[in-house]
Design a protein around this motif. Structure first.
Motif, short mmCIF file in Angstrom:
data_model
loop_
_atom_site.label_atom_id
_atom_site.label_comp_id
_atom_site.label_asym_id
_atom_site.label_seq_id
_atom_site.Cartn_x
_atom_site.Cartn_y
_atom_site.Cartn_z
N THR A 122 4.89 -8.27 -2.25
CA THR A 122 4.72 -7.15 -3.17
C THR A 122 3.80 -6.07 -2.59
O THR A 122 4.07 -4.87 -2.70
CB THR A 122 4.17 -7.66 -4.51
OG1 THR A 122 4.99 -8.72 -5.00
CG2 THR A 122 4.13 -6.54 -5.54
N SER A 125 5.60 -3.63 -0.37
CA SER A 125 6.91 -3.19 -0.84
C SER A 125 7.18 -1.71 -0.57
O SER A 125 8.33 -1.33 -0.28
CB SER A 125 7.07 -3.48 -2.34
OG SER A 125 6.03 -2.89 -3.10
N ILE A 222 8.30 -7.38 -9.64
CA ILE A 222 8.40 -5.94 -9.79
C ILE A 222 8.85 -5.63 -11.22
O ILE A 222 9.65 -6.36 -11.80
CB ILE A 222 9.39 -5.34 -8.77
CG1 ILE A 222 9.33 -3.82 -8.78
CG2 ILE A 222 10.80 -5.86 -8.99
CD1 ILE A 222 10.07 -3.18 -7.60
#
Length: 452
Positions: A122, A125, A222
Motif C-alpha cells: 500500500t 501504491s 484500498i
C-alpha cells in the motif's frame, strides 16, 4: 499451440510469497463493490484491509488472434517488452525500481485478450500505479531489450517446434480453422517473430490498450475513493476506443476427421476436440457439471475407463475452451503406438455413451459436491480473486453472480444433464490429431502443412 495463455512476468515473487499466502477468510465471503472513478473508469473492488497489499488485474480486448498475418507472435513480444523500460527509465532502471519497491508487474497475451497484473504494498501504491501507466503509455522498446527478448522467445519456439505435443496441437488448429487466426500458432514461429518491428509493437499497444475495452478487478488495502483517483491517473490517458476491424467468422472446417503425422517417438500424442456451447448459453451450469464428470480427474469417466481399467495412459484430459469467436471442447492423451487406435476408439465410445445415457445420479451428486466445495479454495489469495473479478465482467456476469452460483449448480437436475449431454458430447464430430507411429489407426485426411 497454446490457446490459453502466453505470459511473461517481472515480479519479485519470493518477496511477495509470504504476503500472498492462503487467506481462507477471503474465500468465505467476497463482497464486490462497483467503483466508478470521477473520469468514468469502472472497476470491481474487493476491499481487504487486513494486510497492506493491493492487487490489480486488467484485461483488454484483442490478443494473439489479432496478430497480422505473417507476424504471429506480435502480441506475445509486446507483452514481454512493456516492462522492459518506459518513460524516463531504460530497462535496467525500470526493473530496478520494481525490485527496490517490491512491486510486481506483468503483462500477458491470450488468444483473445491482453492482460496486465500489478501487486504492490500500500505504501508504494502511487509509484506502482504510475509505473503501470508508463508501461502502457510510454513503453520504450529500446533495441537491446527488444532483441534480447526476441531471441529468448525464438529459442523457446525452436525448442518446442519438434515436440509431438506442439505438432499435434498445431495440426489440429490449422485443420480446424484454416481461414481464421485461430488456425495460426498463437506464439508465432521463429520466422514470424523475427518479422515483428518496433513500430508494429507500438501500433499494437496503441490499438489494444484502450479504455473502451478495459475491465478491472482490484483486491486489497484500498478504499473506493482512493481507487477512483488512481484509476484516472493510471488509465485516464489511454485512448477511448480501439480502431474497429472487420471480424472474420471462425468457421470450424475439420469435423470428425483423423490426422496423422508420422514421428519416431515411442508414444503417440493425441489432441482431440469439437465445437462446444457459448459462455451465455442457458445450459452452461449443466455443461460444467458434465465436464467434471467426464474429465474432472481421478474418478472421471475418461480417467477411469482409459487409465484405471485399461492402463492405456498416465493421464487424459478434456476441458471447455470458450474463445471469442468459437466455443470448443478440447482434450488430449498420450499412449503407446500400439494402443493408440484402441484409445481413440474408447474416447469416441465414452463420448457417445454419455450423450446417449447421460450421467448417473451418483456421478451428479459427487460432481456437484466437488464443484461447490472446491470453488472457494481457488479464491484464497488476492491474485485469483482479482482475476475472477475481471473474468466475471468479461463474461457479462452480474455483480452478485457469486452469491447465487452454488444454488444454480444445485438446481441442475439429472434430467437437465441427460438433455444437455446430447448436445455437448458429439462423438461423430470429434476430430483427432495424432503424432507418432500409431498402429492400426488410419488417417481420414492429410495433415495440413504448418505455417512459417
Amino acid at each position: 499451440m497454446m490457446r490459453n495463455v502466453i505470459a511473461r512476468a517481472s515480479v519479485p515473487f519470493l518477496v511477495f510469497a509470504a504476503l500472498f499466502l492462503a487467506r481462507p477468510d477471503m474465500a468465505e465471503a467476497i463482497e464486490i463493490q462497483r467503483v466508478v472513478s470521477p473520469g468514468g473508469i469502472e472497476a470491481w473492488l474487493v476491499e481487504d484491509h487486513k494486510n497492506p497489499i493491493i492487487t490489480l488485474s486488467a484485461s483488454f480486448e484483442g490478443g494473439a488472434a489479432a496478430d497480422p498475418d505473417g507476424k504471429e507472435g506480435l502480441a506475445v513480444l509486446t507483452a514481454s517488452l512493456l516492462d522492459e523500460g518506459a518513460g524516463p527509465y531504460d530497462s535496467d532502471a525500470f526493473r530496478r525500481k520494481l525490485e527496490d519497491m517490491v512491486i510486481g508487474l506483468s503483462f500477458s497475451a491470450r488468444t483473445d485478450s491482453f492482460s496486465a497484473s500489478l501487486q504492490t504494498l500500500t505504501e508504494n501504491s502511487d509509484e506502482a500505479f504510475d509505473l503501470l501507466r508508463l508501461a502502457m503509455t510510454e513503453a520504450r522498446f529500446d533495441t537491446e531489450p527488444v532483441e534480447r527478448i526476441r531471441a529468448q522467445i525464438a529459442a523457446g519456439l525452436k525448442r518446442s517446434e519438434n515436440r509431438p505435443q506442439t505438432i499435434a496441437s498445431r495440426v489440429w488448429w490449422r485443420a480446424a480453422f484454416p481461414d481464421h487466426s485461430y488456425g495460426r500458432p498463437s506464439r508465432g514461429t521463429v520466422e514470424s517473430v523475427g518479422r515483428v518491428t518496433t513500430a508494429d509493437m507500438k501500433t499494437f499497444a496503441e490499438r489494444v490498450l484502450t479504455r473502451g475495452s478495459l475491465k478491472l478487478g482490484i483486491v486489497g488495502d484500498i478504499t473506493p475513493a482512493r481507487l477512483g483517483t488512481l484509476l484516472d491517473k493510471t488509465f485516464g490517458t489511454l485512448p477511448e476506443s480501439r480502431v474497429a476491424t472487420q471480424p472474420v467468422p471462425a468457421k470450424l472446417a475439420a469435423i470428425g476427421e483423423t490426422f496423422v503425422v508420422q514421428s519416431s517417438v515411442p508414444q503417440s500424442v493425441v489432441v482431440f476436440g469439437h465445437r462446444g456451447i457459448t459462455r451465455d448459453d442457458p445450459d452452461r451450469f449443466a455443461a460444467s457439471i458434465l465436464m467434471e464428470i467426464m474429465a474432472g480427474g481421478f474418478g472421471s469417466r475418461l480417467t477411469e475407463e482409459i487409465r484405471e481399467k485399461r492402463g492405456l495412459t498416465y493421464g487424459i484430459y478434456a476441458y471447455a475452451l470458450p474463445l471469442e469467436d468459437a466455443q470448443m471442447i478440447m482434450g488430449g492423451v498420450s499412449t503407446r503406438n500400439d494402443r493408440v487406435a484402441e484409445t481413440v476408439r474408447l474416447v469416441r465410445e465414452i463420448w457417445e455413451e454419455m450423450a446417449l445415457s447421460g450421467p448417473t445420479e451418483e456421478e451428479v451428486r459427487d460432481a456437484k459436491t466437488y464443484i461447490n466445495g472446491s470453488f472457494p479454495m481457488r479464491l484464497t489469495s488476492s491474485r485469483p480473486i482479482a482475476g475472477l473479478l475481471v473474468s466475471l465482467q468479461r463474461n457479462g456476469r452480474p455483480i452478485d453472480y457469486l452469491d447465487h452460483r452454488e444454488e444454480r449448480i444445485n438446481a441442475v437436475t439429472v434430467a437437465d444433464l441427460k438433455r444437455v449431454a446430447k448436445r455437448l458430447f458429439l462423438a461423430d464430430e470429434l476430430t483427432f490429431s495424432v503424432v507418432g507411429q500409431p498402429k492400426g489407426l488410419t488417417a481420414t485426411a492429410p495433415a495440413p502443412e504448418p505455417r512459417s
